[in-house]
Design a protein around this motif. Structure first.
Motif, PDB file in Angstrom:
ATOM      1  N   THR A 123       1.626   0.560   1.636  1.00  0.00           N
ATOM      2  CA  THR A 123       0.407   1.338   1.856  1.00  0.00           C
ATOM      3  C   THR A 123      -0.765   0.742   1.102  1.00  0.00           C
ATOM      4  O   THR A 123      -1.860   0.568   1.662  1.00  0.00           O
ATOM      5  CB  THR A 123       0.628   2.799   1.427  1.00  0.00           C
ATOM      6  OG1 THR A 123       1.732   3.347   2.165  1.00  0.00           O
ATOM      7  CG2 THR A 123      -0.606   3.629   1.686  1.00  0.00           C
ATOM      8  N   ILE A 124      -0.549   0.418  -0.169  1.00  0.00           N
ATOM      9  CA  ILE A 124      -1.612  -0.201  -0.973  1.00  0.00           C
ATOM     10  C   ILE A 124      -2.020  -1.543  -0.384  1.00  0.00           C
ATOM     11  O   ILE A 124      -3.202  -1.911  -0.343  1.00  0.00           O
ATOM     12  CB  ILE A 124      -1.139  -0.371  -2.424  1.00  0.00           C
ATOM     13  CG1 ILE A 124      -1.038   0.994  -3.115  1.00  0.00           C
ATOM     14  CG2 ILE A 124      -2.076  -1.272  -3.201  1.00  0.00           C
ATOM     15  CD1 ILE A 124      -2.370   1.647  -3.394  1.00  0.00           C
ATOM     16  N   HIS A 125      -1.029  -2.282   0.105  1.00  0.00           N
ATOM     17  CA  HIS A 125      -1.289  -3.583   0.708  1.00  0.00           C
ATOM     18  C   HIS A 125      -2.147  -3.448   1.968  1.00  0.00           C
ATOM     19  O   HIS A 125      -3.174  -4.125   2.125  1.00  0.00           O
ATOM     20  CB  HIS A 125       0.043  -4.248   1.033  1.00  0.00           C
ATOM     21  CG  HIS A 125      -0.074  -5.630   1.582  1.00  0.00           C
ATOM     22  ND1 HIS A 125       1.017  -6.352   2.011  1.00  0.00           N
ATOM     23  CD2 HIS A 125      -1.140  -6.438   1.805  1.00  0.00           C
ATOM     24  CE1 HIS A 125       0.625  -7.530   2.450  1.00  0.00           C
ATOM     25  NE2 HIS A 125      -0.688  -7.605   2.347  1.00  0.00           N
ATOM     26  N   LEU A 126      -1.747  -2.573   2.862  1.00  0.00           N
ATOM     27  CA  LEU A 126      -2.488  -2.386   4.106  1.00  0.00           C
ATOM     28  C   LEU A 126      -3.891  -1.857   3.865  1.00  0.00           C
ATOM     29  O   LEU A 126      -4.861  -2.295   4.499  1.00  0.00           O
ATOM     30  CB  LEU A 126      -1.727  -1.415   5.017  1.00  0.00           C
ATOM     31  CG  LEU A 126      -0.614  -1.973   5.909  1.00  0.00           C
ATOM     32  CD1 LEU A 126       0.110  -0.842   6.612  1.00  0.00           C
ATOM     33  CD2 LEU A 126      -1.168  -2.962   6.928  1.00  0.00           C
ATOM     34  N   ALA A 127      -4.013  -0.898   2.945  1.00  0.00           N
ATOM     35  CA  ALA A 127      -5.281  -0.193   2.747  1.00  0.00           C
ATOM     36  C   ALA A 127      -6.110  -0.813   1.627  1.00  0.00           C
ATOM     37  O   ALA A 127      -6.893  -0.116   0.973  1.00  0.00           O
ATOM     38  CB  ALA A 127      -5.011   1.281   2.448  1.00  0.00           C
ATOM     39  N   GLY A 128      -5.960  -2.113   1.409  1.00  0.00           N
ATOM     40  CA  GLY A 128      -6.683  -2.754   0.313  1.00  0.00           C
ATOM     41  C   GLY A 128      -8.192  -2.606   0.395  1.00  0.00           C
ATOM     42  O   GLY A 128      -8.862  -2.415  -0.621  1.00  0.00           O
ATOM     43  N   TYR A 129      -8.736  -2.668   1.599  1.00  0.00           N
ATOM     44  CA  TYR A 129     -10.200  -2.583   1.742  1.00  0.00           C
ATOM     45  C   TYR A 129     -10.715  -1.153   1.660  1.00  0.00           C
ATOM     46  O   TYR A 129     -11.930  -0.948   1.615  1.00  0.00           O
ATOM     47  CB  TYR A 129     -10.630  -3.211   3.071  1.00  0.00           C
ATOM     48  CG  TYR A 129     -10.718  -4.721   3.008  1.00  0.00           C
ATOM     49  CD1 TYR A 129     -11.866  -5.352   2.528  1.00  0.00           C
ATOM     50  CD2 TYR A 129      -9.658  -5.518   3.412  1.00  0.00           C
ATOM     51  CE1 TYR A 129     -11.953  -6.726   2.470  1.00  0.00           C
ATOM     52  CE2 TYR A 129      -9.734  -6.895   3.353  1.00  0.00           C
ATOM     53  CZ  TYR A 129     -10.879  -7.498   2.885  1.00  0.00           C
ATOM     54  OH  TYR A 129     -10.956  -8.859   2.809  1.00  0.00           O
ATOM     55  N   PHE A 130      -9.827  -0.177   1.641  1.00  0.00           N
ATOM     56  CA  PHE A 130     -10.247   1.216   1.510  1.00  0.00           C
ATOM     57  C   PHE A 130     -10.945   1.464   0.175  1.00  0.00           C
ATOM     58  O   PHE A 130     -11.751   2.380   0.042  1.00  0.00           O
ATOM     59  CB  PHE A 130      -9.032   2.129   1.652  1.00  0.00           C
ATOM     60  CG  PHE A 130      -9.372   3.598   1.698  1.00  0.00           C
ATOM     61  CD1 PHE A 130     -10.016   4.141   2.800  1.00  0.00           C
ATOM     62  CD2 PHE A 130      -9.049   4.437   0.644  1.00  0.00           C
ATOM     63  CE1 PHE A 130     -10.332   5.487   2.849  1.00  0.00           C
ATOM     64  CE2 PHE A 130      -9.353   5.784   0.684  1.00  0.00           C
ATOM     65  CZ  PHE A 130      -9.995   6.320   1.791  1.00  0.00           C
ATOM     66  N   ILE A 131     -10.657   0.605  -0.813  1.00  0.00           N
ATOM     67  CA  ILE A 131     -11.283   0.744  -2.131  1.00  0.00           C
ATOM     68  C   ILE A 131     -12.799   0.628  -2.035  1.00  0.00           C
ATOM     69  O   ILE A 131     -13.537   1.232  -2.815  1.00  0.00           O
ATOM     70  CB  ILE A 131     -10.719  -0.328  -3.098  1.00  0.00           C
ATOM     71  CG1 ILE A 131     -11.254  -0.126  -4.516  1.00  0.00           C
ATOM     72  CG2 ILE A 131     -11.045  -1.723  -2.605  1.00  0.00           C
ATOM     73  CD1 ILE A 131     -10.817   1.139  -5.173  1.00  0.00           C
ATOM     74  N   ASN A 132     -13.298  -0.130  -1.065  1.00  0.00           N
ATOM     75  CA  ASN A 132     -14.749  -0.293  -0.919  1.00  0.00           C
ATOM     76  C   ASN A 132     -15.410   1.015  -0.510  1.00  0.00           C
ATOM     77  O   ASN A 132     -16.494   1.344  -0.991  1.00  0.00           O
ATOM     78  CB  ASN A 132     -15.044  -1.379   0.116  1.00  0.00           C
ATOM     79  CG  ASN A 132     -14.570  -2.734  -0.336  1.00  0.00           C
ATOM     80  OD1 ASN A 132     -15.181  -3.386  -1.173  1.00  0.00           O
ATOM     81  ND2 ASN A 132     -13.445  -3.186   0.228  1.00  0.00           N
ATOM     82  N   LEU A 133     -14.766   1.769   0.378  1.00  0.00           N
ATOM     83  CA  LEU A 133     -15.282   3.079   0.760  1.00  0.00           C
ATOM     84  C   LEU A 133     -15.307   4.017  -0.440  1.00  0.00           C
ATOM     85  O   LEU A 133     -16.281   4.748  -0.649  1.00  0.00           O
ATOM     86  CB  LEU A 133     -14.424   3.656   1.881  1.00  0.00           C
ATOM     87  CG  LEU A 133     -14.748   5.084   2.334  1.00  0.00           C
ATOM     88  CD1 LEU A 133     -16.179   5.170   2.875  1.00  0.00           C
ATOM     89  CD2 LEU A 133     -13.753   5.553   3.392  1.00  0.00           C
ATOM     90  N   ILE A 134     -14.262   3.979  -1.255  1.00  0.00           N
ATOM     91  CA  ILE A 134     -14.203   4.825  -2.439  1.00  0.00           C
ATOM     92  C   ILE A 134     -15.312   4.458  -3.419  1.00  0.00           C
ATOM     93  O   ILE A 134     -15.980   5.337  -3.985  1.00  0.00           O
ATOM     94  CB  ILE A 134     -12.829   4.705  -3.116  1.00  0.00           C
ATOM     95  CG1 ILE A 134     -11.725   5.157  -2.157  1.00  0.00           C
ATOM     96  CG2 ILE A 134     -12.784   5.516  -4.400  1.00  0.00           C
ATOM     97  CD1 ILE A 134     -11.849   6.588  -1.721  1.00  0.00           C
ATOM     98  N   MET A 135     -15.552   3.160  -3.627  1.00  0.00           N
ATOM     99  CA  MET A 135     -16.598   2.746  -4.568  1.00  0.00           C
ATOM    100  C   MET A 135     -17.982   3.153  -4.073  1.00  0.00           C
ATOM    101  O   MET A 135     -18.842   3.560  -4.859  1.00  0.00           O
ATOM    102  CB  MET A 135     -16.537   1.234  -4.793  1.00  0.00           C
ATOM    103  CG  MET A 135     -15.336   0.783  -5.601  1.00  0.00           C
ATOM    104  SD  MET A 135     -15.474  -0.918  -6.201  1.00  0.00           S
ATOM    105  CE  MET A 135     -15.538  -1.824  -4.654  1.00  0.00           C
ATOM    106  N   THR A 136     -18.198   3.048  -2.775  1.00  0.00           N
ATOM    107  CA  THR A 136     -19.496   3.455  -2.227  1.00  0.00           C
ATOM    108  C   THR A 136     -19.712   4.952  -2.394  1.00  0.00           C
ATOM    109  O   THR A 136     -20.801   5.397  -2.800  1.00  0.00           O
ATOM    110  CB  THR A 136     -19.580   3.066  -0.740  1.00  0.00           C
ATOM    111  OG1 THR A 136     -19.399   1.656  -0.609  1.00  0.00           O
ATOM    112  CG2 THR A 136     -20.936   3.449  -0.160  1.00  0.00           C
TER     113      THR A 136
END
Length: 617
Positions: A366-379
Motif C-alpha cells: 500500500t505504501i509502495h503504490l500510494a507513494g505520491y499520495f504524500i504530495n496531496l497530504i503536504m499540500t
C-alpha cells in the motif's frame, strides 16, 4: 464569553453566534491537521524503516532469509558462451530489444549505436525501434541505418499509423511482430546500455538460487523470475544543480528502496526501462495495458499477483539522462504521479485480497503504490496551516504538540538519503550539502503532483507526455541554453532550437511572472495557490504575529521551496552550461560520415560510478 474570545455555552433556544461557528471550524481544521499528521508520520516512518532495514542487511541479517547469505545471487563473472558469436549450434534464448521513441531524433542515433554494440549472438537478438514520431525522426533513423548498414543485428524500424496506447501500445505491437522472442529488454531513448548488459542480467532467469528468496520461502512466488531491473546511472549527474539533486533522490530509490524490497521479499516494480522481461510472464499477466500512465508499475503488480518474482540488481548499471530543466522534471513527475495513483485505484483492492500476503506485506504494498499520495497530504497541510494561523491562540494547542512528529517525518527522507550516501565507498560530501535543497525540491513539486494525483483519481489513462531529452553527458563541450520559453541545444554554435509550448494571448509580463512563480507556467492554478497562501500568511503575521512554530514550519518550507524553484528557473533562463551533446537532428550531423570513435559514448560514467559503491554481496 471567555477571555480567549470563545463562547462559554449556548442555551436552549439561543441562536448560534459567529464565535460558535468559528470554534467549530477551528476544531474541524485541527482534526484535519491531526489526520494529515498521522499520514505524514506513516510516510516518514517508512523512510526510517528502509534505512534501518538496509543497515541490518549490510550487517548480515540476510542470513535469516537466505541460506547462501547473498540474494539476489551474483551472476557468473562472465557468461562465456554468450561471447562465442560464431557458434550458432548453441541454443541461445532469443532476445528482443525494444526501443520506444517519440520525436527523439536527436538521440536515436546514440541509442541505436549502443544497442548495436551489445554482446550477444547475432542470430539470437533483434532490435525494434518503436517509432511513433510525428516529426522528422523517421527520416533521421533511416539515414543512420543506411550509413551503418549492414548492421550486426537485425534492426526493425516499426511505425504505427496512430499512437493508440502510447508507450504500452507500442510495446504490445512490437511483441506481436516478434512472437518467438523469449526475453524482452526495454530501453528508453536516453539510455545507453553497456555491451555486457545482457550477459549480466539474463543469468538471473536461470539461476536456481532465486528459490532461496523470501518470495519462495513464504510461498509468494511459484513461477520464477519475471523481470530483472538494473540500477539507473546518470550521464548528466553533474550537469547542473537540478540534475544533481535528482540523481541523489533516485540513488536513494534504487540503492535503498528497491534493494530492500528485493531482499525482504516485498513487491517491487519495473522502472519502465533499463530492465529485461520474460515474455511468458508478460503474457501470463495480461500484457501491456494502457488504462494507466504507469504501465510499468501496473504490469509489475499484475505479474506478482500471478506468482512471478521481480529482481532488482544493484551491480548492473543502465546509464541514462535526468531531466535538466524544471519544466521537463515537472512533466515527468506529473505523469509518474498520475499513473501511480491510477494503479492505486486499480490494484489496492487486489493487494488486500491476496491470501498469501501477510498483513505487513500488504501494508508495504500500500505504501509502495500510494507513494505520491504524500504530495496531496503536504499540500493540504500547507493550506490548513494557513487557516490554523488565524486562531492559533484559541484551540490549536494540540497541533502545536505535534511539532516533534513533524520533525520526525521531515528527518525520514534525510535518513534514507544519508544512508545511501554512506553506502558508497567514496563519500561525496557535496551530496550531503544538497539535502536541504532536495527537501525544497520535493516540497516545491507537491502541488504539481497533487494535481496529478487528483486527475489520476477520476480519469483512466491519458496522454503520455514525453519528457524532453537532450543527449547530455557530463564532461564534453556542447551546451543547452534556456532563454525565455525555448531550449537551445548547441555544440559550440547554435544547431537547433526546440520551442516550448506558449500562448500568444498571454501578456509577456504575466508569462514571465508565471514562469518564475509556478516554476514553468504550466499550471495557472499553481500561481493562484502560491499567491493565496502568501496573502493569508502575510496578512495574519501583520495583524497577529506568529505563535505556533509547527504551523510556521510548513508554510516556511513552502515559501522556501517556491523561492528555490524560482531560482532554478532563473538559472535555466539566464545561464549557459557546457556539457556533452551530439545533435543528430541537424542535417549536417545526420548526413555526415560517422566516425565510430566519436559517435561512441565511453563507458566511464557507468564504470566510474560502479567503483564508488559498496555492495551487499
Amino acid at each position: 464569553m471567555t477571555s480567549a474570545g470563545t463562547p462559554s455555552g449556548v442555551g436552549m433556544g439561543e441562536s448560534v453566534g459567529p464565535s460558535t461557528i468559528w470554534l467549530v471550524l477551528a476544531w474541524t481544521f485541527d482534526i484535519v491537521f491531526v489526520i494529515q499528521t498521522v499520514f505524514l508520520f506513516l510516510y516518514g516512518a517508512q523512510y526510517w524503516f528502509m534505512s534501518i532495514s538496509f543497515w541490518f542487511l549490510k550487517a548480515g541479517s540476510e542470513e535469516r532469509c537466505y541460506s547462501d547469505q547473498s540474494y539476489p545471487p551474483a551472476p557468473p563473472e562472465r557468461l562465456e558462451p554468450y561471447l562465442q558469436f560464431s557458434d550458432e549450434e548453441i541454443q541461445y534464448p532469443k532476445v528482443l530489444i525494444q526501443l520506444p521513441v517519440f520525436n527523439e531524433g536527436a538521440i536515436c542515433e546514440r541509442l541505436l549505436s549502443k544497442c548495436l554494440e551489445l554482446e550477444y549472438p547475432t542470430h539470437a537478438l533483434v532490435i525494434q525501434l518503436l517509432d511513433d514520431s510525428t516529426d522528422n525522426t523517421p527520416e533521421l533513423v533511416k539515414q543512420f541505418l543506411a550509413l551503418v548498414a549492414p548492421t550486426k543485428f537485425r534492426v526493425e524500424h516499426v511505425r504505427r499509423e496512430n499512437r493508440v496506447g502510447y508507450k504500452a501500445g507500442a510495446l504490445r505491437e512490437g511483441m506481436r511482430l516478434e512472437p518467438d522472442a523469449d526475453f524482452i529488454a526495454i530501453f528508453d531513448a536516453d539510455f545507453m546500455p553497456e555491451p555486457d548488459f545482457l550477459a549480466y542480467t539474463l543469468p538471473y532467469f536461470y539461476n536456481d538460487k532465486h528459490q532461496e528468496s523470501p518470495y519462495y520461502k513464504d510461498k509468494l512466488c511459484s513461477k520464477g523470475v519475471a523481470c530483472v531491473q538494473a540500477r539507473w546511472d546518470f550521464t548528466n549527474r553533474y550537469y547542473n544543480l537540478m540534475t544533481y539533486i535528482q540523481a541523489v533522490a533516485l540513488d536513494g530509490h534504487f540503492m535503498i528502496e528497491q534493494r530492500v524490497r528485493t531482499h525482504l521479499g516485498y513487491y517491487m516494480h519495473f522502472n519502465g526501462t533499463g530492465g529485461v522481461w520474460r515474455r511468458e510472464a508478460i503474457e501470463d499477466a495480461g500484457g501491456w495495458s494502457q488504462d494507466t500512465l504507469a504501465e510499468d508499475l501496473d504490469l509489475s503488480f499484475r505479474a506478482q499477483f500471478r506468482g512471478w518474482q521481480m529482481v532488482y540488481v544493484n551491480d548492473v548499471l543502465a546509464p541514462n539522462e535526468i531531466p535538466p530543466t524544471v519544466s521537463a522534471f515537472k512533466k515527468q513527475q506529473y505523469r509518474w504521479a498520475k499513473g501511480s495513483f491510477q494503479c492505486v485505484l486499480k490494484h489496492l483492492g487486489n493487494v488486500w485480497r491476496q491470501g498469501n500476503l501477510s498483513l505487513w506485506r500488504k501494508y508495504q504494498c500500500t505504501i509502495h503504490l500510494a507513494g505520491y499520495f504524500i504530495n496531496l497530504i503536504m499540500t493540504l497541510a500547507t493550506l490548513t496551516s494557513c487557516v490554523l494561523f488565524w486562531y492559533s491562540d484559541r484551540v490549536s494547542t494540540l497541533v502545536g504538540n505535534l511539532t516533534p512528529i513533524l520533525i520526525f517525518v521531515g528527518l525520514g527522507p534525510t535518513a534514507m538519503y544519508f544512508t545511501c550516501i554512506l553506502s558508497k565507498k567514496i563519500i561525496p560530501w557535496m551530496e550531503i550539502a544538497t539535502f536541504p535543497l532536495l527537501v525544497l525540491l520535493g516540497y516545491g513539486m507537491a502541488y504539481n503532483d497533487t494535481l496529478a494525483v487528483l486527475e489520476g483519481s477520476v480519469k483512466k489513462g491519458g496522454e503520455f507526455v514525453r519528457t524532453e531529452k537532450y543527449g547530455l553527458v557530463d564532461g564534453s563541450g556542447a551546451s543547452i541554453t534556456m532563454s525565455g520559453s525555448s531550449a537551445r541545444v548547441t555544440n559550440g554554435s547554435a544547431k537547433s532550437v526546440t520551442p516550448a509550448p506558449t500562448s500568444k494571448a498571454r501578456n509577456a509580463l504575466v508569462t514571465k511572472f508565471s514562469d518564475y512563480m509556478g516554476a514553468t507556467g504550466t499550471f495557472k492554478s499553481e500561481l493562484v495557490f502560491s499567491v493565496v497562501v502568501a496573502a493569508l500568511l502575510c496578512l495574519h503575521i501583520v495583524l497577529n504575529g506568529v505563535s505556533d512554530p509547527g504551523q510556521l514550519m510548513w508554510v516556511s518550507i513552502f515559501f522556501s521551496a517556491r523561492i528555490f524553484l524560482v531560482a532554478l528557473v532563473w538559472h535555466e533562463r539566464r545561464q549557459t552550461i557546457s556539457h556533452s551533446f551530439r545533435n543528430s537532428m541537424d542535417p549536417a550531423f545526420a548526413l555526415a560520415p560517422h566516425d565510430a570513435a566519436s559517435a561512441r559514448i565511453t563507458r566511464s560514467p557507468s564504470q566510474a560510478a560502479l567503483a564508488n559503491y559498496d555492495h551487499l554481496e
